[in-house]
Design an enzyme around this catalytic site. Structure first.
Site, short mmCIF file in Angstrom:
data_model
loop_
_atom_site.label_atom_id
_atom_site.label_comp_id
_atom_site.label_asym_id
_atom_site.label_seq_id
_atom_site.Cartn_x
_atom_site.Cartn_y
_atom_site.Cartn_z
N ARG A 159 0.86 -1.20 0.00
CA ARG A 159 0.00 0.00 0.00
C ARG A 159 0.90 1.24 0.00
O ARG A 159 1.65 1.45 0.95
CB ARG A 159 -0.88 -0.01 1.25
CG ARG A 159 -1.82 1.20 1.39
CD ARG A 159 -2.55 1.13 2.74
NE ARG A 159 -3.24 -0.14 2.92
CZ ARG A 159 -3.68 -0.60 4.09
NH1 ARG A 159 -3.49 0.11 5.20
NH2 ARG A 159 -4.28 -1.76 4.17
N HIS A 169 1.79 -1.99 5.68
CA HIS A 169 1.59 -2.38 4.28
C HIS A 169 2.57 -1.65 3.36
O HIS A 169 2.96 -2.18 2.31
CB HIS A 169 0.17 -2.04 3.84
CG HIS A 169 -0.86 -3.03 4.29
ND1 HIS A 169 -1.19 -4.16 3.57
CD2 HIS A 169 -1.67 -3.04 5.39
CE1 HIS A 169 -2.14 -4.83 4.20
NE2 HIS A 169 -2.45 -4.17 5.31
N ASP A 223 -3.48 -8.33 3.53
CA ASP A 223 -4.81 -8.57 4.08
C ASP A 223 -5.44 -9.66 3.23
O ASP A 223 -5.51 -9.53 1.99
CB ASP A 223 -5.68 -7.30 3.99
CG ASP A 223 -5.17 -6.19 4.89
OD1 ASP A 223 -4.50 -6.49 5.89
OD2 ASP A 223 -5.46 -5.02 4.59
N GLU A 273 -7.04 -7.54 13.88
CA GLU A 273 -7.64 -7.74 12.56
C GLU A 273 -7.39 -9.17 12.10
O GLU A 273 -6.24 -9.54 11.82
CB GLU A 273 -7.03 -6.75 11.53
CG GLU A 273 -7.26 -5.29 11.89
CD GLU A 273 -6.58 -4.34 10.92
OE1 GLU A 273 -5.77 -4.80 10.07
OE2 GLU A 273 -6.86 -3.13 10.99
N HIS A 331 -5.18 -9.56 8.78
CA HIS A 331 -3.93 -8.81 8.62
C HIS A 331 -2.72 -9.64 9.05
O HIS A 331 -2.62 -10.03 10.22
CB HIS A 331 -4.04 -7.54 9.47
CG HIS A 331 -2.85 -6.63 9.42
ND1 HIS A 331 -2.93 -5.34 8.94
CD2 HIS A 331 -1.56 -6.79 9.81
CE1 HIS A 331 -1.76 -4.75 9.05
NE2 HIS A 331 -0.90 -5.62 9.58
#
Length: 269
Positions: free
Chosen positions: A106, A151, A158, A240, A243
């Protein structure tokens, strides 16, 4: 007629000049973008069997629009992380399952987009699905949004598990009614994932991997994902269930900002 033709030629020439300048500016911006280091790869080149549903390339995410920096719906990771996912995928394929990734590398510009969205307290378009029980003023304090993301280092992913044969997930239609991400599976937005108890990117404590309220098949499914990935070098973020970060990270202290695109991997262009 001669004057008119001359005027027309002048207009055409001006338009051509503008188009040339625009194309040159676009090319210059693209060339100015940073590219990925040599150890970053497209996941498909390492394992084409892993499903990819890149949510931030679509409007079906908590921001409600395509996120900055996502120019193509592709998963990019450091090679060690991609190869570890490949090994995890082989384990799951032998049991009749496949991995599906929602997000991989990301860029920092995407994280900046998240921050701008979180600071815009008037924008609650996606609240009904992604954070129905959390006041938007709490997103930073509660850890759902941060100014840096693992990320961006390239080894965090994810993901979820899908039972084979995979049934396609229908596209999200912008403006359709939103359902809480923790609603029963048959009520929330359809996903071909096995039931993990919440949808992806659910800003709620029910999304904590080992939340004691999540039991039965949902807990077993989370543990299947957790056990498989931990067996291949990944570490889960406890808040999460989706994740995971591959360790050791090749770039533990670097937050990259090259766009998610094939061009970012075309080194030497």
């Amino acid at each position: 007629m001669t004057r008119l033709s001359g005027a027309v030629r002048a207009v055409v020439a001006a338009l051509v000049t503008l188009m040339t300048m625009s194309t040159a500016a676009t090319t210059a911006r693209a060339d100015a973008d940073p590219v990925a280091p040599a150890d970053f790869v497209a996941l498909r080149t390492v394992d084409p069997t892993i499903l990819q549903e890149m949510r931030y390339f679509t409007p079906h995410n908590f921001v409600g629009e395509r996120v900055d920096g996502y120019r193509r719906p592709i998963c990019i990771l450091t090679r060690p992380a991609a190869e570890a996912l490949h090994r995890a995928q082989r384990t799951l394929l032998s049991r009749g399952y496949t991995l599906k990734v929602y997000d991989c590398y990301r860029p920092q510009r995407a994280v900046d987009h998240f921050v701008r969205w979180a600071e815009d307290l008037g924008d609650r378009t996606t609240k009904a699905e992604f954070y129905p029980n959390v006041d938007k003023t709490r997103l930073f304090a509660d850890g759902y949004i941060a100014e840096k993301s693992g990320h961006s280092r390239g080894s965090t992913v994810d993901l979820t598990i899908v039972k084979l044969p995979a049934v396609p997930t229908r596209p999200y239609v912008p403006g359709e009614p939103l359902v809480p991400c923790y609603a029963p599976r048959e009520e929330r937005f359809p996903d071909n994932s096995i039931d993990m108890g919440t949808g992806f990117d659910c800003f709620d404590t029910l999304a904590h991997t080992l939340d004691p309220r999540v039991q039965g098949a949902q807990r077993a499914n989370r543990l299947l994902l957790k056990g498989t990935l931990e067996g291949h070098g990944f570490v889960n973020l406890a808040e999460e269930w989706w994740h995971y970060t591959f360790r050791p990270e090749p770039h533990p202290d670097t937050y990259f900002d090259f766009p998610v695109s094939a061009r970012s991997l075309a080194r030497g262009h």
